[in-house]
Design a protein around this motif. Structure first.
Motif, mmCIF file in Angstrom:
data_model
loop_
_atom_site.group_PDB
_atom_site.id
_atom_site.type_symbol
_atom_site.label_atom_id
_atom_site.label_comp_id
_atom_site.label_asym_id
_atom_site.label_seq_id
_atom_site.Cartn_x
_atom_site.Cartn_y
_atom_site.Cartn_z
ATOM 1 N N SER A 191 4.638 -3.750 1.618
ATOM 2 C CA SER A 191 3.620 -2.964 1.589
ATOM 3 C C SER A 191 2.761 -2.488 0.282
ATOM 4 C CB SER A 191 3.776 -1.596 2.152
ATOM 5 O OG SER A 191 4.321 -1.489 3.699
ATOM 6 N N LEU A 192 1.543 -2.788 0.277
ATOM 7 C CA LEU A 192 0.936 -2.404 -0.991
ATOM 8 C C LEU A 192 -0.051 -1.278 -0.858
ATOM 9 C CD1 LEU A 192 -0.608 -5.872 -2.032
ATOM 10 C CD2 LEU A 192 1.197 -4.650 -3.336
ATOM 11 N N THR A 193 -0.596 -0.613 -2.182
ATOM 12 C CA THR A 193 -1.314 0.511 -1.873
ATOM 13 C C THR A 193 -2.239 0.065 -2.978
ATOM 14 O OG1 THR A 193 0.004 2.206 -1.158
ATOM 15 C CG2 THR A 193 -1.843 2.982 -2.289
ATOM 16 N N ILE A 194 -3.666 -0.021 -2.554
ATOM 17 C CA ILE A 194 -4.567 -0.154 -3.553
ATOM 18 C C ILE A 194 -5.801 0.745 -3.712
ATOM 19 C CG2 ILE A 194 -6.336 -2.212 -4.438
ATOM 20 C CD1 ILE A 194 -3.440 -2.953 -4.587
ATOM 21 N N ASN A 195 -6.037 1.370 -4.780
ATOM 22 C CA ASN A 195 -7.108 2.185 -4.871
ATOM 23 C C ASN A 195 -8.227 1.593 -5.133
ATOM 24 O OD1 ASN A 195 -5.099 4.510 -4.792
ATOM 25 N ND2 ASN A 195 -4.492 3.625 -6.748
ATOM 26 N N PHE A 196 -9.644 1.661 -4.482
ATOM 27 C CA PHE A 196 -10.629 1.158 -4.654
ATOM 28 C C PHE A 196 -11.828 2.261 -5.070
ATOM 29 C CE2 PHE A 196 -14.850 -0.209 -2.518
ATOM 30 C CZ PHE A 196 -15.072 -1.108 -3.671
ATOM 31 N N TYR A 197 -12.438 1.914 -6.105
ATOM 32 C CA TYR A 197 -13.528 2.970 -6.639
ATOM 33 C C TYR A 197 -14.810 1.965 -6.596
ATOM 34 C CZ TYR A 197 -9.515 5.595 -7.980
ATOM 35 O OH TYR A 197 -8.305 6.207 -8.181
ATOM 36 N N PRO A 198 -15.780 2.414 -5.674
ATOM 37 C CA PRO A 198 -16.952 1.470 -5.670
ATOM 38 C C PRO A 198 -18.033 1.596 -7.073
ATOM 39 C CG PRO A 198 -16.785 2.711 -3.645
ATOM 40 C CD PRO A 198 -15.715 3.276 -4.586
#
Length: 238
Positions: free
Chosen positions: A231-238
């Protein structure tokens, strides 16, 4: 798997009982003939029985037609289960022999010609083939050799990029590419997306990110259906 020797014993017992009944019946008939018609009628009846038996023996010995080569239902070339069940078809009542991994086993086809084997596989490549033999000793050609690979080892899975808990910025990066390595030419899942690794085990797959934290599950599935998951957790900020 059916017990061939037990079944043959039951069949032989049935034949013995049938022969005893026939002998008893013939004895009664002979006594009746002697009583009512005398010795000449008995002799004629004995000659008739002998001719009938001779004809039966000739018919049986004249069977030179070999049974059909056993055919089996489709099976997977790869499995992670050590026990393999094989279902097939040949001539009704024929003795079917399976040859596999320098072993052999027998069973008897049922009234419809169906047969079934359950064999234990060795790890790695397993080969097997079949022949059928009828009651007159005629033997079918051997079937084509087939293979099954027993593999119980889960595939490797290494994610090269992006790093776990990494941050991604800007809509231009919303369609995120994930790269990594695994076993050659197997399936790779990233949530609901699917791709395959190349001949060297490398893979690339893209997922769409939502704003905030994105949980991504990657799964490698080999030909024998063994799985490895990360599993991966990726934080996305537009």
């Amino acid at each position: 798997m059916p017990n061939y020797y037990s079944r043959r014993s039951k069949v032989q017992d049935k034949k013995n009982k049938s022969s005893a009944f026939i002998l008893f019946s013939l004895t009664i008939v002979i006594l009746i003939l002697v009583f009512f018609y005398g010795i000449p009628a008995m002799i004629k009846f004995a000659v008739f029985i002998a001719d009938l038996k001779k004809t039966s023996q000739v018919d049986e010995s004249s069977d030179t037609l070999a049974p059909s080569t056993p055919r089996i239902d489709s099976i997977s070339e790869f499995t992670n289960n050590a026990d393999l069940e094989i279902v097939g078809y040949t001539e009704s009542g024929a003795i079917v022999t399976i040859y596999y991994n320098n072993k052999n086993e027998e069973t008897v086809a049922n009234n419809e010609g169906g047969f079934r084997f359950k064999i234990s596989l060795k790890e790695g490549l397993n080969t097997f083939s079949f022949i059928s033999k009828d009651s007159s000793g005629n033997e079918s050609p051997r079937s084509k050799t087939q293979t099954v690979t027993y593999d119980k080892t889960p595939p490797s899975l290494d994610i090269k990029s992006p790093p776990d808990n990494g941050n991604v910025y800007g809509d231009i990066n919303k369609n995120l590419e994930i790269t990594g390595t695994t076993d050659p030419e197997i399936k790779i899942y990233a949530n609901d997306r699917l791709t395959s690794s190349d001949e060297n085990g490398n893979f690339k797959i893209r997922v769409y990110l939502s704003e905030g934290a994105n949980s991504i599950t990657l799964k490698a599935v080999d030909n024998a259906q063994n799985e490895t998951e990360k599993s991966l957790t990726i934080n996305f900020y537009p």
